[in-house]
Structures are given as structure tokens and as C-alpha cells.
Design a protein around this motif. Structure first.
Motif, PDB file in Angstrom:
ATOM      1  N   SER A 114      -9.450  61.517  12.995  1.00 50.44           N
ATOM      2  CA  SER A 114      -8.018  61.370  13.260  1.00 50.44           C
ATOM      3  C   SER A 114      -7.216  62.405  12.481  1.00 50.44           C
ATOM      4  O   SER A 114      -6.182  62.086  11.880  1.00 50.44           O
ATOM      5  N   GLN A 115      -7.696  63.633  12.501  1.00 48.79           N
ATOM      6  CA  GLN A 115      -7.031  64.727  11.789  1.00 48.79           C
ATOM      7  C   GLN A 115      -6.609  65.778  12.810  1.00 48.79           C
ATOM      8  O   GLN A 115      -7.448  66.511  13.337  1.00 48.79           O
ATOM      9  N   PRO A 116      -5.308  65.838  13.139  1.00 50.70           N
ATOM     10  CA  PRO A 116      -4.860  66.714  14.220  1.00 50.70           C
ATOM     11  C   PRO A 116      -5.180  68.184  13.997  1.00 50.70           C
ATOM     12  O   PRO A 116      -5.365  68.931  14.960  1.00 50.70           O
ATOM     13  N   ASP A 117      -5.247  68.632  12.735  1.00 46.08           N
ATOM     14  CA  ASP A 117      -5.549  70.036  12.490  1.00 46.08           C
ATOM     15  C   ASP A 117      -7.006  70.364  12.785  1.00 46.08           C
ATOM     16  O   ASP A 117      -7.335  71.493  13.180  1.00 46.08           O
ATOM     17  N   LYS A 118      -7.896  69.383  12.648  1.00 42.62           N
ATOM     18  CA  LYS A 118      -9.316  69.613  12.881  1.00 42.62           C
ATOM     19  C   LYS A 118      -9.757  69.203  14.279  1.00 42.62           C
ATOM     20  O   LYS A 118     -10.658  69.815  14.863  1.00 42.62           O
ATOM     21  N   HIS A 119      -9.145  68.150  14.815  1.00 40.65           N
ATOM     22  CA  HIS A 119      -9.572  67.612  16.112  1.00 40.65           C
ATOM     23  C   HIS A 119      -8.348  67.348  16.993  1.00 40.65           C
ATOM     24  O   HIS A 119      -8.033  66.194  17.301  1.00 40.65           O
ATOM     25  N   PRO A 120      -7.647  68.396  17.404  1.00 40.45           N
ATOM     26  CA  PRO A 120      -6.404  68.204  18.163  1.00 40.45           C
ATOM     27  C   PRO A 120      -6.611  67.522  19.509  1.00 40.45           C
ATOM     28  O   PRO A 120      -5.743  66.774  19.960  1.00 40.45           O
ATOM     29  N   ASP A 121      -7.746  67.766  20.165  1.00 41.22           N
ATOM     30  CA  ASP A 121      -7.968  67.146  21.477  1.00 41.22           C
ATOM     31  C   ASP A 121      -8.100  65.634  21.348  1.00 41.22           C
ATOM     32  O   ASP A 121      -7.566  64.875  22.175  1.00 41.22           O
ATOM     33  N   ALA A 122      -8.813  65.178  20.329  1.00 38.24           N
ATOM     34  CA  ALA A 122      -8.967  63.742  20.114  1.00 38.24           C
ATOM     35  C   ALA A 122      -7.620  63.101  19.800  1.00 38.24           C
ATOM     36  O   ALA A 122      -7.296  62.020  20.306  1.00 38.24           O
ATOM     37  N   MET A 123      -6.827  63.763  18.989  1.00 34.99           N
ATOM     38  CA  MET A 123      -5.514  63.224  18.654  1.00 34.99           C
ATOM     39  C   MET A 123      -4.607  63.177  19.864  1.00 34.99           C
ATOM     40  O   MET A 123      -3.883  62.202  20.092  1.00 34.99           O
ATOM     41  N   ALA A 124      -4.652  64.225  20.680  1.00 35.99           N
ATOM     42  CA  ALA A 124      -3.811  64.264  21.878  1.00 35.99           C
ATOM     43  C   ALA A 124      -4.202  63.159  22.851  1.00 35.99           C
ATOM     44  O   ALA A 124      -3.339  62.510  23.451  1.00 35.99           O
TER      45      ALA A 124
END
Length: 208
Positions: A114-124
Motif C-alpha cells: 500500500s505504498q503509492p510510490d512503489k506500487h502505484p497500480d495497486a493503489m490506483a
């Protein structure tokens, strides 16, 4: 025996499916790129063509899970007869998703993913799924059934209640408690969500 018939796209899908099976059968701790490769029947080097590390593999699965959840939530909202009925339907769908897709559900909310800088697609994808609930709340506000100044709070409240019920059911605790009440877990979830909806709807009659 190693499989060599996967084409490029199919290899990626096979690795994701193998990872999901591992989570379902042995838990998240069992997942490594080497183990996933063995489960998929490919060489240990094969996963690196698509995923640089374990976190990237898990983040991709998390994205898929949120996309699937979002699709199911959108369908449930579209089928609901009224805005308030949509909220109950969303909660029911959320809980059912956790039961039908436990591997996805256990993975999707991992803090390291849940870290937008590392996993933006998952967060989006997670934000898009939550937006279905937020939009349903907004529709209730426009209909005058929920207070305007509490829309954001109520969205989080519904999410928190649904997630809590889903987690309790997935861990076997909800069925145990429901049995003590002489009910099924499914009936208890439905009653909890309808009771909550009635409590927060200003125009609802008193509960009896």
C-alpha cells in the motif's frame, strides 16, 4: 517436469495463477519467485522476465484483486433498487468476495503493498474500488437519505464495518459467533448491515 510451451503473455498469467494457488494452500510466507516458478513448472529464471522481485509479483496480484473487487462492487450497485439498498449490497458483495477469493483478500491490504510510490497500480486499483462505495454514498446524500457533511466519514464507516465482518468470517470467528446466536454467518452479516443502514438513515423508522 518443466514446461516450455508458455508464450510470453501466458507465462505471466501462469506465474500469477501459481502464486495465487500458493497463497491459498500454504499462505503468503510460502511465496518466493523460485517457489512460484516450481509451482508453474518453469525454470527458476522465468519469473524474472516479468517480475523483478517478489514484491512486484505480489503487487500485480493485489492490483488484479482490487480490479476484480471493483467490478463486483460496481455490478452490485447497478443492480440495487435504491441508493440505500446499494450500500447493503456493496457490503454483502465485499464480504462475499473475501469468502470466494481469500488469497486475493489476504494479499490486497498488506501494508508493504500500500505504498503509492512503489506500487502505484495497486493503489490506483484500490482507490477505484473504494470510489464505488464513495459514489454510492454520494448518491444517498443527493437523495436526502444521508447527511451531506458526513459523506466521507460514512464511506469509511461502511468500509470498516464490511472489512471487519469479512475478516472475521474469513478467520472463522463470525461463523462461531453466529452459531451461538442460532443464526448463519450470512444471515448475521445481512442483519448487521441492514441494522447499520437503518441507524444512520435519518428518515428510517425506529428499529423494533
Amino acid at each position: 517436469m518443466k514446461r516450455t510451451s508458455y508464450h510470453h503473455g501466458a507465462l505471466r498469467d501462469a506465474l500469477l495463477a501459481a502464486c495465487l494457488r500458493l497463497i491459498e494452500t500454504e499462505g503468503l510466507a510460502a511465496v518466493s519467485l523460485r517457489r512460484v516458478a516450481r509451482e508453474a513448472g518453469v525454470s527458476t529464471a522465468a519469473p524474472y522476465h516479468h517480475f523483478p522481485d517478489r514484491a512486484a509479483l505480489l503487487a500485480t496480484l493485489s492490483t488484479q484483486g482490487f480490479q476484480l473487487l471493483g467490478e463486483q462492487l460496481a455490478a452490485a450497485r447497478a443492480d440495487a433498487a435504491t441508493p440505500m439498498a446499494a450500500l447493503t449490497a456493496l457490503a454483502d458483495t465485499y464480504v462475499r468476495f473475501s469468502r470466494e477469493q481469500p488469497a486475493y483478500f489476504r494479499l490486497m491490504f498488506r501494508p508493504e503493498l500500500s505504498q503509492p510510490d512503489k506500487h502505484p497500480d495497486a493503489m490506483a486499483a484500490g482507490d477505484a474500488a473504494f470510489a464505488v462505495l464513495a459514489d454510492a454514498i454520494a448518491e444517498c446524500v443527493r437523495a436526502g437519505t444521508l447527511p451531506t457533511d458526513k459523506a466521507d466519514t460514512l464511506a469509511v464507516m461502511f468500509w470498516g464495518l464490511g472489512h471487519g465482518l469479512a475478516s472475521l468470517w474469513l478467520d472463522g470467528q463470525l461463523e462461531k459467533r453466529a452459531g451461538q446466536f442460532g443464526a448463519t454467518a450470512s444471515d448475521l452479516v445481512d442483519d448487521v448491515m441492514r441494522t447499520f443502514a437503518a441507524l444512520i438513515e435519518p428518515s428510517a423508522p425506529p428499529l423494533t
